[in-house]
Design a protein around this motif. Structure first.
Motif, short mmCIF file in Angstrom:
data_model
loop_
_atom_site.label_atom_id
_atom_site.label_comp_id
_atom_site.label_asym_id
_atom_site.label_seq_id
_atom_site.Cartn_x
_atom_site.Cartn_y
_atom_site.Cartn_z
N ALA A 137 0.72 -1.21 -0.07
CA ALA A 137 -0.05 0.04 -0.18
C ALA A 137 0.94 1.34 0.00
N ARG A 138 2.13 1.06 0.10
CA ARG A 138 3.21 2.29 0.19
C ARG A 138 4.14 2.09 -0.83
N HIS A 139 3.93 1.06 -1.81
CA HIS A 139 5.21 1.18 -3.00
C HIS A 139 4.49 0.79 -4.07
N TRP A 140 4.60 1.62 -5.08
CA TRP A 140 4.13 1.46 -6.29
C TRP A 140 4.83 1.30 -7.42
N ARG A 141 4.66 0.63 -8.61
CA ARG A 141 5.56 0.64 -9.98
C ARG A 141 4.64 1.19 -11.12
N PHE A 142 5.00 2.01 -11.74
CA PHE A 142 4.48 2.26 -12.88
C PHE A 142 5.46 2.13 -14.19
N TYR A 143 4.89 1.35 -15.45
CA TYR A 143 5.72 1.13 -16.66
C TYR A 143 5.27 2.26 -17.72
N LEU A 144 6.19 2.81 -18.16
CA LEU A 144 6.02 3.99 -19.14
C LEU A 144 5.78 3.30 -20.58
N ARG A 145 5.26 3.95 -21.42
CA ARG A 145 5.05 3.79 -22.79
C ARG A 145 6.60 4.00 -23.30
N PRO A 146 7.19 3.47 -24.41
CA PRO A 146 8.18 3.91 -24.93
C PRO A 146 8.21 4.90 -26.11
N ALA A 147 9.19 5.84 -26.31
CA ALA A 147 9.02 6.44 -27.49
C ALA A 147 8.15 7.48 -27.46
N VAL A 148 7.48 8.10 -26.37
CA VAL A 148 6.65 9.45 -26.36
C VAL A 148 7.31 10.46 -26.72
N ARG A 149 6.87 11.37 -27.43
CA ARG A 149 7.49 12.66 -27.64
C ARG A 149 6.74 13.95 -27.23
N PHE A 150 7.32 14.91 -26.68
CA PHE A 150 6.92 16.31 -26.41
C PHE A 150 6.75 16.90 -27.59
N HIS A 151 5.89 18.00 -27.38
CA HIS A 151 5.56 18.71 -28.73
C HIS A 151 6.79 19.40 -29.33
N ASP A 152 7.68 19.47 -28.46
CA ASP A 152 9.01 20.31 -29.11
C ASP A 152 9.85 19.21 -29.87
N GLY A 153 9.56 17.90 -29.86
CA GLY A 153 10.12 16.86 -30.32
C GLY A 153 11.01 15.90 -29.74
N SER A 154 11.35 16.32 -28.47
CA SER A 154 12.19 15.65 -27.54
C SER A 154 11.34 14.48 -26.97
N LEU A 155 12.17 13.48 -26.71
CA LEU A 155 11.64 12.04 -26.22
C LEU A 155 11.27 12.24 -24.77
N LEU A 156 10.19 11.64 -24.34
CA LEU A 156 10.12 11.94 -22.78
C LEU A 156 10.67 10.61 -22.22
N ASP A 157 11.47 10.87 -20.95
CA ASP A 157 12.11 10.01 -20.37
C ASP A 157 11.61 9.96 -19.00
N PHE B 238 -1.27 16.99 -32.94
CA PHE B 238 0.35 16.63 -32.79
C PHE B 238 0.39 15.44 -33.58
N ASP B 239 1.24 15.35 -34.77
CA ASP B 239 1.54 14.14 -35.44
C ASP B 239 2.16 13.01 -34.79
N HIS B 240 2.63 13.41 -33.65
CA HIS B 240 3.69 12.29 -33.13
C HIS B 240 3.12 11.96 -31.81
N TYR B 241 1.67 12.34 -31.72
CA TYR B 241 0.91 11.74 -30.72
C TYR B 241 0.97 10.15 -30.23
N PHE B 242 1.23 9.77 -29.41
CA PHE B 242 1.46 8.34 -29.07
C PHE B 242 -0.04 7.54 -29.17
N GLY B 243 -1.17 8.12 -29.10
CA GLY B 243 -2.36 7.54 -29.19
C GLY B 243 -2.84 7.79 -30.60
N PHE B 244 -4.43 7.78 -30.68
CA PHE B 244 -5.09 8.03 -31.96
C PHE B 244 -4.73 9.23 -32.52
#
Length: 565
Positions: free
Chosen positions: A178-198, A287-293
């Protein structure tokens, strides 16, 4: 020759000949335009190219040439103003129209709604104020909250149809305890300025939340592996993913620009990016590089038009403001209300006599009857007897309490709101009947929520609008920048905070939102006033334009259906 100079020359020519086709010669026109015969030929050729006139030169000495007008100076003026409106230059357009506001309104109306330019589908909607803050870490009004969700993503989000929490930037998560969670991120997501989210972007974004009451139990955030986020808590919380769907938990770049420009042009990962934001227009582009639809509508333009009704968005109509006859079919009731927050710490309401007086005199029934419908336009209000529609915690006919010693009452509310001025006038009339005076402080939304001048304010007039109908959505308002806790006795807020902590630590409990809301109303801390009808009215080819709880529509889901040939 500049375009404006050519228009001026045409106007001189048009007025000289009274707009009538005429027989004339180059020398006469040279005298009218104050230029040489050589320049006259150049000016005439340019006017012919633009289709404004025809010029039939005479053959033979002493004969007159023929000047034929195909346009008027008014048409040129109107077309020039139309281009200025299309470019978002409303003030120069008004000047070009001789400061005729009705003509400007007509030009604006013809360009609102739907259009296609160079193969791109554009939706244009009117709004009544500019958007000076689109930073999820700062206090946001209802419309800004909606826009931020189009620009940013969080680790989780609430599905608006199912109202269930689902993955967003995180595709999976798990709780080791209840006090320790782990989240797994989608790879290759980009910000609007073109940089990759890490991972560090996520770590820094969540660390910025630790100073806020709602997120104070986030004790340590780290990234043990690529695209992996560990969150350790100081209190048990079985509902952390739900909390991380909160609008404040949107993910921004690790190096966040503190300049005010970042509030106007935020950088997110969402389906739309901001390309223009000024006093005339907010423009969002897909945003053409949006990771969703990818969004179906290419551009959403929100035109800032003073006087436009604030709660109805009408991108498919031929009028800026159109009467909506069938409320049930077109609008939804706001998930929230306008309210009065009484300062029970160092304001007049800290005195039980004043508290009882405010409760008895400032209910929705007492105030609505004093408001002028003409001043609030088409905004539809209904009395609120609880903080959310369906809650009935307020006595509709409280026992009247006598006014305490005569003195001045200070009321503060956010600026640029279409109803608050009229509400303040109604409150003033109530106080005047009892020999009291009202002092009004109109502040920015940020100053209101952050408590500026809090020790000088007796009552805050404000509004709450929840982003969905889930019970826990109420907590975002309760903890918002200590706006509520700052105005109430600490022991009372601590009791409410404890009930929330107990709920978070127990999977089997239901969120105590209604109990908290009832407590705030019955103690006189908050006086609910009105619920409002919000929504979108589209009479045209736009599909998927269902209003959400914020009174807007999901930009990325609407699309333009072509008509039959």
């Amino acid at each position: 020759m500049s375009g404006q100079r050519l228009k001026t020359q045409f106007q001189r020519l048009y007025h000289h000949f009274s707009g009538q086709d005429s027989d004339t010669n180059l020398q006469d026109i040279s005298d009218v335009l104050f230029c040489t015969r050589r320049n006259v030929r150049m000016v005439i050729n340019k006017m012919v190219e633009k289709g404004w006139i025809d010029w039939e030169p005479a053959i033979g000495r002493g004969k007159q040439s023929r000047l034929v007008f195909h346009s008027t100076d008014t048409e040129l003026q109107y077309n020039h103003a139309r281009k200025l409106v299309a470019d978002g230059k409303l003030e120069p357009a008004l000047e070009a129209l001789g400061h005729d506001a009705n003509k400007l309104a007509q030009l604006i109306q013809e360009q609102l709604g739907l259009t296609t330019q160079k193969g791109r589908q554009i939706v244009r909607v009117p709004y009544y104020r500019a958007f000076t803050n689109l930073n999820p870490l700062r206090p946001l009004r209802r419309s800004e909250q909606h826009l931020v969700r189009q620009i940013f993503n969080g680790l989780a989000r609430v599905n608006e149809e199912k109202e269930e929490v689902e993955g967003d930037l995180a595709h999976h998560w798990e709780a080791f305890s209840a006090r320790h969670w782990r989240f797994y991120l989608r790879p290759a997501v980009r910000f609007h300025d073109g940089s990759l989210l890490d991972s560090q972007d996520v770590v820094k974004s969540l660390e910025r939340l630790q100073g806020h009451q709602l997120f104070s139990h986030l004790s340590h955030i780290s990234s043990p592996f690529p695209n992996t986020i560990d969150i350790r808590l100081s209190q048990d919380d079985y509902r952390l993913p739900d909390l991380l769907a909160n609008i404040m938990a949107m993910i921004q770049p690790a190096e966040l620009d503190s300049d005010r420009e970042a509030d106007l042009f935020p950088v997110g990962t969402g389906p739309y990016k901001v390309t223009q934001n000024d006093r005339q227009r907010l423009t969002l582009e897909a945003f053409d590089h949006y990771f969703g639809f990818r969004a179906l509508i290419d551009v959403v333009e929100i035109w800032i038009l003073t006087g436009v009704t604030a709660c109805y968005l009408q991108p498919g109509t031929d009028k800026v403001v159109e009467k909506i006859k069938d409320v049930n079919d077109q609008l939804t009731l706001d998930e929230g209300c306008s309210y009065l927050l009484l300062n029970r710490v160092n304001g007049l309401a800290s005195d039980p006599e004043w508290l009882a007086y405010f409760q008895s005199r400032f209910g929705p029934m007492q105030l609505l009857s004093r408001m002028d419908p003409a001043e609030i336009g088409d905004i539809r209000l209904i009395n609120a007897y609880g903080l959310l529609p369906g809650w009935t915690d307020l006595n509709p006919q409280p026992v009247k309490a006598a006014a305490p010693a005569k003195r001045m009452v200070t009321l503060a509310f956010p600026q640029h709101h279409p109803v608050y001025h009229e509400l303040a006038r109604a409150i003033d009339s109530v106080l005047a009947e009892d020999g009291l005076r009202l002092k009004v402080m109109e502040l920015s939304n940020t100053d209101v929520l952050m408590g500026k001048h809090a020790d000088k304010i007796d009552i805050w007039l404000n509004g709450m609008s929840l982003s969905n109908h889930r019970d826990d959505a109420f907590l975002a308002w309760l903890y918002s920048f200590e706006h509520i806790s700052r105005a109430m006795p600490s022991n009372e807020f601590d009791a409410l905070n404890h009930s929330v902590a107990v709920w978070r630590s127990d999977r089997g409990r239901t969120c105590p939102s209604h109990e908290i809301g009832a407590s705030l109303v019955k103690s006189g801390q908050v006086i609910p006033l009105f619920h409002a009808w919000l929504g979108v009215y589209s009479a045209g080819p736009v599909q998927g334009m269902a209003p959400n709880s914020m009174g807007w529509f999901d930009f990325k889901s609407v699309w333009l259906k072509p008509g039959l040939e």
